[in-house]
Design a protein around this motif. Structure first.
Motif, PDB file in Angstrom:
ATOM      1  N   MET A   1     -37.725 -32.576 -32.794  1.00 28.71           N
ATOM      2  CA  MET A   1     -36.962 -31.472 -33.388  1.00 28.71           C
ATOM      3  C   MET A   1     -37.860 -30.603 -34.265  1.00 28.71           C
TER       4      MET A   1
ATOM      5  N   ILE B   1     -40.302 -28.462 -31.985  1.00 32.87           N
ATOM      6  CA  ILE B   1     -39.708 -27.355 -31.216  1.00 32.87           C
ATOM      7  C   ILE B   1     -39.156 -26.276 -32.145  1.00 32.87           C
ATOM      8  N   ALA B   2     -38.907 -26.614 -33.405  1.00 36.16           N
ATOM      9  CA  ALA B   2     -38.496 -25.571 -34.349  1.00 36.16           C
ATOM     10  C   ALA B   2     -39.713 -24.887 -34.944  1.00 36.16           C
TER      11      ALA B   2
ATOM     12  N   TYR C   1     -42.838 -24.491 -33.754  1.00 36.39           N
ATOM     13  CA  TYR C   1     -43.689 -23.638 -32.915  1.00 36.39           C
ATOM     14  C   TYR C   1     -43.175 -22.193 -32.837  1.00 36.39           C
ATOM     15  N   PRO C   2     -41.903 -21.978 -32.462  1.00 41.00           N
ATOM     16  CA  PRO C   2     -41.469 -20.568 -32.429  1.00 41.00           C
ATOM     17  C   PRO C   2     -41.546 -19.904 -33.809  1.00 41.00           C
ATOM     18  N   LEU C   3     -41.216 -20.646 -34.850  1.00 44.04           N
ATOM     19  CA  LEU C   3     -41.211 -20.028 -36.177  1.00 44.04           C
ATOM     20  C   LEU C   3     -42.634 -19.751 -36.685  1.00 44.04           C
TER      21      LEU C   3
ATOM     22  N   LEU D   1     -33.706 -33.624 -38.814  1.00 42.97           N
ATOM     23  CA  LEU D   1     -34.751 -32.672 -39.192  1.00 42.97           C
ATOM     24  C   LEU D   1     -34.837 -32.592 -40.705  1.00 42.97           C
TER      25      LEU D   1
ATOM     26  N   ASP E   1     -44.875 -19.352 -22.589  1.00 45.36           N
ATOM     27  CA  ASP E   1     -44.764 -19.940 -23.926  1.00 45.36           C
ATOM     28  C   ASP E   1     -44.572 -21.446 -23.859  1.00 45.36           C
ATOM     29  N   PHE E   2     -43.817 -21.909 -22.870  1.00 46.24           N
ATOM     30  CA  PHE E   2     -43.633 -23.355 -22.691  1.00 46.24           C
ATOM     31  C   PHE E   2     -44.960 -24.038 -22.401  1.00 46.24           C
TER      32      PHE E   2
ATOM     33  N   PHE F   1     -47.214 -24.197 -25.306  1.00 44.75           N
ATOM     34  CA  PHE F   1     -46.727 -25.202 -26.253  1.00 44.75           C
ATOM     35  C   PHE F   1     -47.148 -26.601 -25.829  1.00 44.75           C
TER      36      PHE F   1
END
Lengths: 323, 306
Positions: B103, B106-107, B109-111, B161, B192-193, B196
């Motif tokens: 969790m 995956i939160a 990386y985009p942020l 989280l 992007d995947f 990552f």
């Protein structure tokens, strides 16, 4: 002049706005995989962090088990006024604030002093040993920590009282004393957390420019003067930040340790807001959800107010607030 | 003139070293005292657990075990609830940490991507929960209504989280992974995947180590959630069983039933507590020296963002 520039400026703004909007859309479309990754954490956040904030409205309702949150009767501030007028209010506030302030006054400066003192050592066996040993208690669980306290401070069999008796002194009832509870709570916290809390200050101290120290040595400054005039000012931003965060936590005396240390004999000083919320809301025979939720909400709001005020004060005084 | 300045210099230098020497002596003395203060209780617990129970309650154990034996440990390990608790805690720590780390990553990386539209708003949504929350009762009611009481999920999903650890992760990804890497991968047609999984994750092992450690220790030491949500004994983590024995002094009679005299029972009770403290803390303290540097790194990452 003005007639020319004004339309030009509005033209620019008008041109820039759609472009940024279109740009935003393109960014979103291109980054859909990123949003997909974020989806689960955000959904989790909304359910487990934000939904309880919505559910906190039961503090203003007469919530009965079996009924839905919005289905129960709205009673406004009744739960709050009941709490403010109850004899527990003053006691809880006093105990909570006293434990917090005591912890802050003792527990906040000690890690700073330890970090300053460790920072004077050259890297080597002794420094590494002190650091490694001092971090270790942090990893002991709260249950074991309180178990340790009960064993060490036991009236008849604990090593501390056995030692006092061998010196010919009277044994002290540490764990069953309302008077001694805050000190036992705070100083055992110092034992457990000091080492770990120094890490952040030691990290900040490594960023101090060595040429400052060299220049100060040339000017004839001794170690104490260098600590006072170089080290402390360099870590002030970190100190201020941590102080603000601590202020925000002032009413959040940890539930676990207080609850585990509680007994009938020390309850006069050991009942704090978090333990009382648990007992009235969940542990008692009759679950008084709304009343307990009101006390909890009051606690959260005061915490937020304290944080924002501490931040405001830090901004006024040092310009180094958090936000 | 030259002689004067020279003598002045040497005098000030002597005075300097005098103050510094005194400072060093005091500093080393205080630090040694501090070291002993932290270390002594830990040594005492271990020594007491290996000692003769009668010697412990008579106060004859000071530093080293008296009449060393493994008796207390035999007793502790012959107690079935300890094994249940150990197994459960291991489950919560392993599965919980797996969920937590996934969790968080995956939160984070985009942020951590500077080009993510709306990242500040989303990050703000996370950060706000550090300073304000709905409170214990509404959270409890939610978990209850979701039917998670008396299931293992109650100790895993609501704590899936930690925002603090999310901040550590974002800081790491922003500061330790060069921006050019993303640009180069994008030029190569990496989605992007793919970026990552193939690029970012292999480079994030120190981060994953830090996160796993913070989360695993949190799970191992977790007590409150189990107290709130579990009443089924088979699901109890070690900390609840420890609480019952260490703090509520509920020692099952079959542990001490074969002991005849009251005094001997009393001694064994005491001994069992010390042995239990060791048994419960050993997993954490064993891995601790190996991972200490990661811990320090994690705290430092947190402080940059601070």
């Amino acid at each position: 002049m003005t007639t020319i520039t004004t339309p030009a400026r509005t033209n620019l703004a008008a041109a820039a706005k759609p472009r940024s909007l279109r740009g935003a859309w393109r960014q979103i479309r291109q980054g859909w995989q990123l949003y997909l990754l974020l989806l689960l954490p955000v959904v989790w956040l909304l359910i487990f962090m934000y939904y309880p904030m919505y559910g906190a409205q039961i503090a203003f309702r007469d919530f009965l088990p079996g009924k839905s949150i919005t289905g129960s009767e709205w009673i406004g501030l009744e739960n709050f006024t009941r709490f403010f007028n109850s004899p527990m209010f003053m006691r809880l506030m006093k105990n909570t604030l006293w434990l917090s302030l005591y912890s802050l006054v003792v527990g906040f400066p000690i890690p700073i002093l330890l970090a300053l003192s460790l920072n004077q050592l050259q890297t080597g066996f002794f420094k590494r040993t002190v650091q490694m040993v001092s971090y270790a208690p942090y990893f002991i669980s709260t249950v074991v920590m309180v178990g340790l306290l009960l064993n060490f401070l036991d009236l008849r069999r604990g090593p501390v009282n056995l030692f006092l008796m061998q010196l010919g002194l009277d044994p002290i009832q540490f764990m069953g004393s309302a008077e001694l509870f805050p000190s036992v709570y705070v100083w055992s916290g110092v034992w457990q957390n000091t080492g770990f809390a120094t890490i952040i200050y030691l990290a900040a101290l490594t960023t101090v420019d060595p040429s400052l120290h060299e220049a100060a040595v040339v000017d004839g400054a001794n170690r104490l003067q260098r600590i006072w005039h170089i080290d402390i000012p360099s870590i002030t931003p970190v100190i201020v930040t941590l102080f603000i965060l601590n202020m925000g936590q002032l009413l959040n005396i940890g539930f676990e340790k207080t609850y585990l240390m509680q007994n009938q004999l020390n309850l006069a000083t050991s009942e704090v807001i978090s333990t009382y919320v648990y007992k009235t809301g969940l542990a008692g025979g009759i679950a008084n959800f709304s009343y307990a939720a009101a006390i909890g909400l009051f606690n959260s709001v005061i915490g937020l107010v304290l944080l924002v005020s501490a931040n405001w004060a830090a901004n006024r005084l040092t310009n180094k607030g958090l936000f | 003139m030259t002689i004067e300045t020279e003598s002045h210099h040497s005098i000030s230098r002597i005075r300097e070293t005098g103050v510094d020497r005194a400072f060093n002596i005091i500093n080393y003395t205080l630090l040694t005292l501090f070291l002993l203060l932290i270390l002594y209780p830990l040594i005492y617990v271990v020594s007491a657990s290996f000692s003769d129970g009668a010697a412990v309650i008579a106060g004859r154990v000071w530093l080293w075990p008296v009449n060393p034996s493994l008796y207390a440990y035999e007793k502790v390990f012959s107690y079935p609830l300890i094994w249940t608790g150990y197994g459960n805690s291991l489950f919560y720590a392993v599965v919980g940490t797996l969920v937590n780390v996934t969790m968080t990553l995956i939160a984070a990386y985009p942020l951590s991507r500077r080009d993510l539209w709306g990242k500040n708003a989303i990050l703000g949504l996370f950060l706000f929960t550090m300073f304000f929350n709905g409170g214990l009762i509404p959270t409890y009611l939610l978990v209850r209504d979701l039917g998670m009481r008396n299931t293992r999920w109650a100790l895993i999903i609501p704590q899936a989280l930690s925002v603090w650890n999310l901040l550590i992760a974002i800081t790491f990804l922003r500061s330790s992974i060069p921006q050019e890497l993303l640009e180069a991968s994008q030029l190569d047609g990496c989605s992007d995947f793919q970026y990552f999984i193939r690029v970012l994750l292999p480079l994030s092992t120190p981060l994953i180590a830090v996160l796993s450690l913070f989360y695993a220790i949190g799970h191992w030491n977790q007590f409150f959630a189990a107290l709130l949500y579990l009443t089924n004994k088979d699901l109890f983590p070690l900390q609840i069983i420890l609480r019952n024995i260490l703090i509520s002094s509920q020692i099952e009679m079959d542990m001490i039933v074969d002991i005849k005299s009251m005094a001997a029972r009393e001694a064994l009770r005491e001994l069992l507590k010390y042995a239990l403290i060791v048994v419960a803390s050993v997993p954490v303290l064993i891995i601790y020296p190996f991972v200490q540097k990661y811990f320090v790194k994690g705290i430092m990452l947190g402080s940059i963002k601070g």
